[in-house]
Design an enzyme around this catalytic site. Sequence first.
Site, PDB file in Angstrom:
ATOM      1  N   ARG A 109      -2.700  -9.286  -7.389  1.00  0.00           N
ATOM      2  CA  ARG A 109      -1.556  -8.414  -7.650  1.00  0.00           C
ATOM      3  C   ARG A 109      -0.320  -9.198  -8.091  1.00  0.00           C
ATOM      4  O   ARG A 109       0.518  -8.674  -8.819  1.00  0.00           O
ATOM      5  CB  ARG A 109      -1.201  -7.601  -6.390  1.00  0.00           C
ATOM      6  CG  ARG A 109      -2.283  -6.675  -5.889  1.00  0.00           C
ATOM      7  CD  ARG A 109      -2.520  -5.501  -6.830  1.00  0.00           C
ATOM      8  NE  ARG A 109      -1.353  -4.640  -6.951  1.00  0.00           N
ATOM      9  CZ  ARG A 109      -1.075  -3.615  -6.143  1.00  0.00           C
ATOM     10  NH1 ARG A 109      -1.877  -3.343  -5.129  1.00  0.00           N
ATOM     11  NH2 ARG A 109      -0.020  -2.862  -6.344  1.00  0.00           N
ATOM     12  N   TYR A 116       5.291 -12.319 -10.373  1.00  0.00           N
ATOM     13  CA  TYR A 116       5.747 -12.557 -11.741  1.00  0.00           C
ATOM     14  C   TYR A 116       6.342 -13.943 -11.931  1.00  0.00           C
ATOM     15  O   TYR A 116       6.016 -14.643 -12.887  1.00  0.00           O
ATOM     16  CB  TYR A 116       6.760 -11.496 -12.208  1.00  0.00           C
ATOM     17  CG  TYR A 116       7.103 -11.659 -13.678  1.00  0.00           C
ATOM     18  CD1 TYR A 116       6.206 -11.251 -14.656  1.00  0.00           C
ATOM     19  CD2 TYR A 116       8.286 -12.256 -14.088  1.00  0.00           C
ATOM     20  CE1 TYR A 116       6.484 -11.440 -16.003  1.00  0.00           C
ATOM     21  CE2 TYR A 116       8.582 -12.439 -15.432  1.00  0.00           C
ATOM     22  CZ  TYR A 116       7.675 -12.031 -16.389  1.00  0.00           C
ATOM     23  OH  TYR A 116       7.949 -12.224 -17.714  1.00  0.00           O
ATOM     24  N   THR A 157       0.839  -1.194   0.000  1.00  0.00           N
ATOM     25  CA  THR A 157       0.000   0.000   0.000  1.00  0.00           C
ATOM     26  C   THR A 157       0.870   1.239   0.000  1.00  0.00           C
ATOM     27  O   THR A 157       0.426   2.317  -0.379  1.00  0.00           O
ATOM     28  CB  THR A 157      -0.966  -0.004   1.205  1.00  0.00           C
ATOM     29  OG1 THR A 157      -1.805  -1.153   1.102  1.00  0.00           O
ATOM     30  CG2 THR A 157      -1.842   1.225   1.236  1.00  0.00           C
TER      31      THR A 157
END
Length: 283
Positions: free
Chosen positions: A125, A94, A32
């Site tokens: 995410r 990833y 965040t």
Amino acid sequence: MTANGIDYKQMAELIEWQINQGVDALVIAGTTGEGSTLTDSEHREVLKFAVEQVHGRIPVIAGTGSNDTAYAVDLTKFACQIGCDAMLLVTPYYNKATQDGLYESFKAIAEASTKPCLLYNVPSRTGCNLLPETVLRLCECQNIVGIKEACGDFSQIAKLLSLVGDKIAVYSGNDDQIVPLLSLGGKGVISVLSNILPGETKAICDRFFDGDVVGSAELQLQLLPLINALFSEVNPIPVKAALSAMGMCENRLRLPLTPLSAHHQTVLLDAMKQAGLTNMKEC
């Protein structure tokens, strides 16, 4: 952030405000914030600054996860040495590791740590979902004490709590799901909303644990328009805009993040006013 780097004066003011609002702990350099765009030296400086500013008043949880396990191990060791109280370890992004890869990676980081570690599962995410069975295996690691769960799938969350709820603490990673997760045995929330409404976010949990489940749910639902507005674009773009509107920081982000669009600014400011925040300026 400023044009010249990290605004430590403003960071200190934010830390003091959060502590005065009664938060139980602070996460520093998490997702965040903008931990992913900090240089290695900046990341370490931010953690050290936060530890010194907090000065033992509440726990400092360091975001030390990475898609590179060796880097996460090194950063975790550093955070332990400078006095951080716990680590928040996001799943590798990833790389999309297998469940065995996730287990081995988290195990290696936890074994390198001298402080408690919280796992962080946010597949929207990272493109990688940490499954309940893998979390159960990781409960064998002495330093793994909790998980921030943001998968959004309550069937998975229920299974997770059924497997590990008596072994480690499970925290909501989604502000719109705090009360449902608490009702299944969760211990609290690691929140985006609390960056701008720390007292109210804590009150959702406090009411629930005090037995006022209806009041807890009412407060969460009352804040739902603001919660949704804080995710109108990818986090932390909206919350940075919100804090800027409150006069608490510059609305400056590092690429590839860009400032909140004009349309979403209007929606966000309206939601903030509805939640009782006043005296705001344009983001």
